[in-house]
Design a protein around this motif. Sequence first.
Motif, short mmCIF file in Angstrom:
data_model
loop_
_atom_site.label_atom_id
_atom_site.label_comp_id
_atom_site.label_asym_id
_atom_site.label_seq_id
_atom_site.Cartn_x
_atom_site.Cartn_y
_atom_site.Cartn_z
N GLY A 170 0.78 -1.22 0.00
CA GLY A 170 0.00 0.00 0.00
C GLY A 170 0.81 1.28 0.00
N ILE A 171 2.09 1.18 -0.29
CA ILE A 171 2.97 2.35 -0.26
C ILE A 171 3.34 2.73 -1.70
CG2 ILE A 171 5.20 3.26 0.50
CD1 ILE A 171 5.10 1.25 2.82
N LYS A 172 3.01 3.96 -2.05
CA LYS A 172 3.37 4.48 -3.37
C LYS A 172 4.13 5.80 -3.26
CE LYS A 172 -0.52 2.34 -5.82
NZ LYS A 172 -1.74 2.59 -6.66
N LYS A 173 3.72 6.62 -2.31
CA LYS A 173 4.34 7.94 -2.13
C LYS A 173 5.04 7.99 -0.79
CE LYS A 173 0.99 10.38 -5.03
NZ LYS A 173 0.10 11.56 -5.14
N VAL A 174 6.29 8.44 -0.79
CA VAL A 174 7.08 8.42 0.44
C VAL A 174 7.74 9.78 0.67
CG1 VAL A 174 7.58 5.96 0.14
CG2 VAL A 174 9.22 7.66 -0.69
N ALA A 175 8.13 9.98 1.90
CA ALA A 175 9.01 11.09 2.27
C ALA A 175 10.17 10.48 3.04
CB ALA A 175 8.27 12.11 3.13
N ASP A 192 13.07 4.43 -9.62
CA ASP A 192 13.31 3.27 -10.48
C ASP A 192 12.49 2.06 -10.04
OD1 ASP A 192 15.03 4.61 -12.13
OD2 ASP A 192 16.86 3.64 -11.40
N HIS A 193 12.14 2.03 -8.75
CA HIS A 193 11.35 0.91 -8.21
C HIS A 193 9.88 1.26 -8.01
CE1 HIS A 193 14.59 -2.02 -7.58
NE2 HIS A 193 15.35 -0.97 -7.42
N GLY A 194 9.46 2.39 -8.58
CA GLY A 194 8.04 2.72 -8.60
C GLY A 194 7.53 3.53 -7.43
N PHE A 195 8.43 4.10 -6.62
CA PHE A 195 8.01 4.90 -5.47
C PHE A 195 8.28 6.38 -5.74
CE2 PHE A 195 9.06 0.70 -3.81
CZ PHE A 195 7.89 0.39 -3.12
N GLU A 196 7.27 7.20 -5.50
CA GLU A 196 7.41 8.64 -5.70
C GLU A 196 7.86 9.31 -4.41
OE1 GLU A 196 4.63 12.60 -6.46
OE2 GLU A 196 3.81 10.61 -6.91
N THR A 197 8.92 10.09 -4.48
CA THR A 197 9.36 10.87 -3.33
C THR A 197 8.63 12.21 -3.34
OG1 THR A 197 11.54 9.84 -3.30
CG2 THR A 197 11.33 11.97 -2.20
N VAL A 198 7.77 12.42 -2.35
CA VAL A 198 7.01 13.66 -2.25
C VAL A 198 7.85 14.76 -1.60
CG1 VAL A 198 4.93 14.72 -1.23
CG2 VAL A 198 4.85 12.37 -2.12
N VAL A 248 1.63 11.43 1.90
CA VAL A 248 2.65 10.38 1.90
C VAL A 248 2.13 9.14 2.61
CG1 VAL A 248 4.57 11.99 1.73
CG2 VAL A 248 3.81 11.24 3.97
N ASP A 249 2.50 7.99 2.08
CA ASP A 249 2.06 6.71 2.63
C ASP A 249 3.02 6.17 3.68
OD1 ASP A 249 -0.10 6.62 0.71
OD2 ASP A 249 1.39 5.98 -0.78
N ALA A 250 4.28 6.62 3.66
CA ALA A 250 5.28 6.10 4.58
C ALA A 250 6.41 7.12 4.71
CB ALA A 250 5.84 4.77 4.11
N ILE A 251 7.08 7.05 5.86
CA ILE A 251 8.29 7.83 6.11
C ILE A 251 9.46 6.85 6.12
CG2 ILE A 251 9.50 9.39 7.67
CD1 ILE A 251 6.93 10.62 6.69
N VAL A 252 10.53 7.20 5.43
CA VAL A 252 11.70 6.34 5.35
C VAL A 252 12.91 7.11 5.85
CG1 VAL A 252 13.24 5.07 3.79
CG2 VAL A 252 10.76 5.06 3.40
N GLN A 253 13.77 6.44 6.61
CA GLN A 253 15.04 7.03 7.05
C GLN A 253 16.18 6.24 6.44
OE1 GLN A 253 16.78 5.17 10.04
NE2 GLN A 253 18.62 6.17 9.30
N VAL A 254 17.12 6.95 5.82
CA VAL A 254 18.32 6.31 5.30
C VAL A 254 19.54 6.91 6.00
CG1 VAL A 254 17.22 5.83 3.09
CG2 VAL A 254 18.54 7.93 3.36
#
Length: 248
Positions: free
Chosen positions: A127-132, A151-157, A190-196
């Motif tokens: 269910g995740i398409k748009k991320v921050a 490249d893997h289909g996820f949009e960075t908002v 946004v559907d999810a928050i990601v930390q790198v």
Amino acid sequence: MKDALGYRAKFGVLGPSTNTIVQPEFDDMRPAGVTNHYSRIVIENANAVSNESFMAGTNLIDQGTEEAVRGVLTCAPDYLVMGMSAVTFYGGAKGAEAWKNRIESFSGLRISMGSESVVAAMNAIGGIKKVAFLSPYFPVANAEVAHYLSDHGFETVRDIPLERPSWLSIAETPFSLTRETVAKLNGDDVDAIVQVGTNLCMASLAPKLELELGKPVIAINTATYWHALRTYGITDKVSGFGRLLEEF
């Protein structure tokens, strides 16, 4: 014969010598019978004060990775885990795949790395398409992360690079700053928050934020260790680090 403590798996963990977060966070997630053996990619505490110096510093880390692999192979690990994420995003999907193939060919072992693990985590949750996302990086490296995710289909908002001034200072980032940054990133769009950025301490904070925000908050060290366990065939559920390790 099985290793007395690593009787299910011995993981060789590769990480910069300046990184003080990966080793303890991975150890906190370790199921019984799995051991982590940290091999340091030796670097100095470089100042990263610009896009150019940040990229130069991460490229030095990349150049030292094979020597760290050579060192950890002496304990006969079963699997490798990359404890530095920036270089695993560079060059989009093709660049990441080439990097992975290079290390696996050199070592003769499979490896889990941050870029691939984050994507696998989001696909597992669904269910995740748009991320921050947030990072300790500089803008040029954030652009590489956004490219890889696209490249893997996820949009960075939205994304925020914290532009930490040195390698050691990444681990010194206050939790208050991380919380404030996540609040700025969050939104209904946004559907999810990601930390790198593996030296940014977030494995214990992410599940708290996940509950508060009501959406996935994915810390890269959690995603990477989860990916290593699952890819190696270890399905134990580990509590305290959010839905990823508890449910998937």
